[in-house]
Design an enzyme around this catalytic site. Structure first.
Site, PDB file in Angstrom:
ATOM      1  N   GLU A   1       0.843  -1.196   0.000  1.00  0.00           N
ATOM      2  CA  GLU A   1       0.000   0.000   0.000  1.00  0.00           C
ATOM      3  C   GLU A   1       0.885   1.256   0.000  1.00  0.00           C
ATOM      4  OE1 GLU A   1      -2.155  -0.854   3.562  1.00  0.00           O
ATOM      5  OE2 GLU A   1      -3.030  -2.658   2.685  1.00  0.00           O
TER       6      GLU A   1
ATOM      7  N   ALA B   1      -5.525  -4.068   0.566  1.00  0.00           N
ATOM      8  CA  ALA B   1      -6.124  -5.398   0.463  1.00  0.00           C
ATOM      9  C   ALA B   1      -5.087  -6.413   0.944  1.00  0.00           C
ATOM     10  CB  ALA B   1      -6.544  -5.673  -0.979  1.00  0.00           C
ATOM     11  N   GLU B   2      -5.051  -6.638   2.249  1.00  0.00           N
ATOM     12  CA  GLU B   2      -3.950  -7.406   2.820  1.00  0.00           C
ATOM     13  C   GLU B   2      -3.963  -8.880   2.436  1.00  0.00           C
ATOM     14  OE1 GLU B   2      -5.549  -5.074   4.662  1.00  0.00           O
ATOM     15  OE2 GLU B   2      -3.932  -3.624   4.874  1.00  0.00           O
TER      16      GLU B   2
ATOM     17  N   GLN C   1       1.433  -2.388   5.975  1.00  0.00           N
ATOM     18  CA  GLN C   1       1.755  -1.051   6.466  1.00  0.00           C
ATOM     19  C   GLN C   1       1.926  -1.006   7.990  1.00  0.00           C
ATOM     20  OE1 GLN C   1      -0.979   2.380   5.475  1.00  0.00           O
ATOM     21  NE2 GLN C   1       0.486   2.491   3.812  1.00  0.00           N
TER      22      GLN C   1
ATOM     23  N   ASP D   1       0.146  -4.949  12.770  1.00  0.00           N
ATOM     24  CA  ASP D   1      -1.188  -5.406  13.196  1.00  0.00           C
ATOM     25  C   ASP D   1      -1.948  -6.036  12.027  1.00  0.00           C
ATOM     26  OD1 ASP D   1      -1.575  -3.263  15.834  1.00  0.00           O
ATOM     27  OD2 ASP D   1      -0.255  -2.693  14.184  1.00  0.00           O
ATOM     28  N   PHE D   2      -1.622  -5.603  10.800  1.00  0.00           N
ATOM     29  CA  PHE D   2      -2.375  -6.066   9.628  1.00  0.00           C
ATOM     30  C   PHE D   2      -2.042  -7.508   9.267  1.00  0.00           C
ATOM     31  CE2 PHE D   2      -2.722  -1.457   7.801  1.00  0.00           C
ATOM     32  CZ  PHE D   2      -3.387  -1.071   8.948  1.00  0.00           C
TER      33      PHE D   2
ATOM     34  N   HIS E   1      -3.116  -0.369  15.491  1.00  0.00           N
ATOM     35  CA  HIS E   1      -1.963   0.099  14.719  1.00  0.00           C
ATOM     36  C   HIS E   1      -0.687   0.228  15.546  1.00  0.00           C
ATOM     37  CE1 HIS E   1      -5.435   1.371  12.295  1.00  0.00           C
ATOM     38  NE2 HIS E   1      -4.625   1.365  11.249  1.00  0.00           N
TER      39      HIS E   1
END
Lengths: 327, 323
Positions: free
Chosen positions: B30, B59-60, B82, B85-86, B128
């Protein structure tokens, strides 16, 4: 690359015969596996493909071993049609050391590089983002290589479906999203999971063609698959191809399929696409009864030999447990 | 004197060198292409390497899933999530595919992919700010690198790209602007070799990234009082260098793990178990874990300060242990 890709058999009867050959191999394999499971001779989780044989059998005529197929836990038909040798395929299903993945994957994890069956996933919708990566690799390297990713109706409700179709359209990736809509997501009828009558309508939202075809009609399926694959191959981008079909035996082996109306099932089975195609070949197609019987004899021998090989094979050694966790 | 570089620029240098060296390397995520990444680690890479450094949608599942697919086809993808946490947004692709597919397919698929993730540095709240290394360390099949210095940021990134395993590189947000010596040209830091950042005999502190920085600051204060602590940086959590840990504890007899993540089943818990198994006889005091109490990472600065281990807390813990 196999130059025969794209060049189809000269007449309709030869196309139908080749579809039948693969479909009957799938049908007979499925029947034998279910019989062996029923008798307790073998033990593994099995998701019958009975009723869905025509889809990959017709699609495969457009693919070479350089092209990739990605499939799911209900993948026996896709794996056979793509050309995974039956001996290593059945051995993998049975968890034997001679299997395609050393017996460590089972039906949910089959890969066979030589035939182009790239990977099998047990996660609904899990194959679609992977297919984008595979197709992107082909595009970046200017390879003539199409990726066909198979999934069910249920997968079209998962977020990964949206993420993958969206970007595949933006980048015009050489991929075909082949949704085998067998009318049930696990144990839930498709109409309880979506408010639209056909999954292909979703393609409009991504800016790619969406096509619904009767997946049990060999010629219609052959034509639709050819159009989608040719489009991917010539650089025009992805297609969402919805092939409508019906799974005869519930979600998984041993499933109490009471949630499927008896009438619906009886109607579908009475219209069984594989014997129907046989009848068409013999009665209308001018393919001699003898030729078809000969073909079936060869198929039975090939499947039976492969099953015998798998049965006779050993399970993996415990030392295999620690292998391949890392490179 | 060795050239000084920021942590973020050291990462950029590693990526640029590998992009130039190996045409299979692709960098994406991203805002990674045109924008150069929100963390400043990728500025100019897209201009220099064109389509090999590209943007993806937010769109992970897709980002990590594509990395898996590209790796299976022989590329060397370097994907960015990014925020670390994702990793949970891409759970299927991270924990079920990158981690297990080589094994499940009997070694039949190659997965040489890198996932870069900005980690920790509270203030962004619970979605985050997490340091997710314990979840990754818990998962067989993936490697976990936690660079704490600009030199390691470059050397571990290079090693990660050249590794044939899926490697997750956690880049700490508070370290991006930090400056330190970074070797020019090719620089590779080996996985599984912990580094003693400060030698001492009073107690062993295990810490990495921002907690390492705080631990070293505490060690400096303690040294003024003649308390010499040994500070061990694991460098990678998988593989984890047990030998260096045991060697240090043999000398000090005590261990404190400082961790920017919840206490329960954190990396500190694993280190405690490793000490029980491998260094029981050398410990003469109980293990101390300094971690975030078992609450989600808060947002308000004063609450963050109340839960994330501070220099004061590290110092106090050592003083209690040597009293």
């Amino acid at each position: 690359m196999d130059k025969s890709v794209g060049r189809q058999p000269e007449n309709e009867n030869e196309i139908l015969l080749r579809i039948y050959e693969t479909a009957e191999k799938i049908r007979y394999s499925d029947e034998r596996l279910r019989t062996m499971l029923m008798s307790g001779q073998v033990r593994f989780n099995y998701y019958s493909v009975r009723g869905q044989e025509i889809i990959p059998s017709a699609t495969a005529l457009w693919l070479s071993s350089e092209d990739y197929v990605i499939t799911t836990y209900r993948g026996l038909h896709d794996q056979i049609a793509k050309g995974v040798p039956l001996d290593v395929l059945f051995a993998e299903y049975m968890g034997k050391a001679t299997g395609a993945c050393k017996g460590k994957g089972g039906p949910m994890h089959v890969t066979h590089a030589a035939s182009g069956l790239l990977v099998t996933t047990g996660i609904v919708g899990g194959g679609l983002p992977i297919a984008n990566g595979v197709a992107l690799a082909a595009k970046l390297r200017n390879e003539d290589r199409v990726t066909v990713v198979n999934f069910g109706d249920g997968a079209s409700n998962i977020g990964a479906f949206h993420e993958a179709l969206n970007l595949a359209a933006v980048w015009e990736l050489p991929v075909v999203f082949l949704c085998q809509n067998n009318l049930y997501g696990e144990h839930t009828a498709v109409e309880l999971s979506m408010a639209i009558p056909s999954i292909s309508e979703r393609a409009l939202a991504y800016g790619m063609p969406g096509v619904t075809v009767d997946g049990n009609d060999p010629l219609a399926m052959h034509t639709a698959a050819g159009t989608a694959i040719s489009r991917a191959r010539d650089g025009s981008g992805p297609t969402l191809l919805e092939a409508r079909t019906f799974r005869f035996f519930g979600h998984s082996f041993g499933d109490d399929d009471a949630y499927m109306p008896g009438e619906q099932k009886a109607r579908a089975m009475a219209d069984d696409p594989v014997p129907k195609l046989r009848t068409r070949l013999v009665a209308d197609g001018g393919i001699g009864h003898e030729r078809v019987e000969q073909l079936e004899e060869c198929i039975r021998a090939e499947v039976d030999d492969a099953l015998a090989f798998a049965l006779a094979s050993d399970y993996p050694e415990p030392t295999e447990l620690a292998a391949d966790v890392y490179a | 004197m060795t050239r000084q570089l920021k942590y973020a620029h050291a990462i950029r240098e590693a990526l640029a060198l590998e992009l130039a060296r190996d045409e299979r390397v692709m960098v994406f995520g991203e805002d990674v292409g045109v924008n150069g990444g929100v963390w400043g680690a990728l500025r100019g890479l897209h201009e220099e390497f064109g389509d090999r450094v590209f943007d993806t949608p937010i769109a992970e599942n897709l980002i990590v899933g594509m990395a898996v697919g590209m790796a299976m086809r022989g590329l060397r993808p370097v994907a960015e999530l990014q925020y670390s946490d994702f990793v949970f947004c891409a759970g299927d692709e991270v924990f079920l595919k990158a981690a297990t597919w080589r094994y499940a397919h009997g070694g039949g698929v190659d997965l040489p992919l890198v996932v870069r993730m900005a980690s920790g540095g509270s203030g962004f709240g619970p979605e985050h700010s997490q340091c997710t290394e314990a979840y990754l360390m818990h998962t067989p099949g993936i490697r976990v690198a936690v660079p704490s210095t600009p030199a390691d940021a470059k050397g571990l990134m290079t090693a990660a790209i050249r590794s044939d395993d899926p490697v997750f590189v956690l880049e700490h947000k508070l370290l991006y602007p930090m400056t330190g010596p970074v070797p020019e040209g090719e620089h590779i830091v080996a996985f599984g070799q912990a580094v003693v950042r400060r030698t001492g005999d009073a107690v062993t502190i295990v810490a990495w990234q921002d907690m390492l920085r705080r631990s070293l600051a505490a060690a400096e204060r303690l040294a003024a009082d003649g308390i010499e602590v040994e500070v061990l940086d694991p460098v990678t959590l998988n593989p984890f260098d047990v030998e260096s840990l045991v060697r240090s504890v043999e000398k000090t007899g005590a261990c404190i793990v400082v961790e920017e993540a919840p206490l329960t089943l954190g990396v500190g818990a694993e280190i405690g178990a490793l000490l029980m198994e491998h260094a029981f006889g050398h410990l003469d005091r109980p293990l101390v874990r300094l971690a975030i109490p078992d609450v989600p990472v808060p947002t308000a600065p004063h609450l963050v300060d109340a839960v994330v281990p501070s220099v004061d807390r590290v110092e106090a813990a050592v003083r209690r242990l040597v009293a």
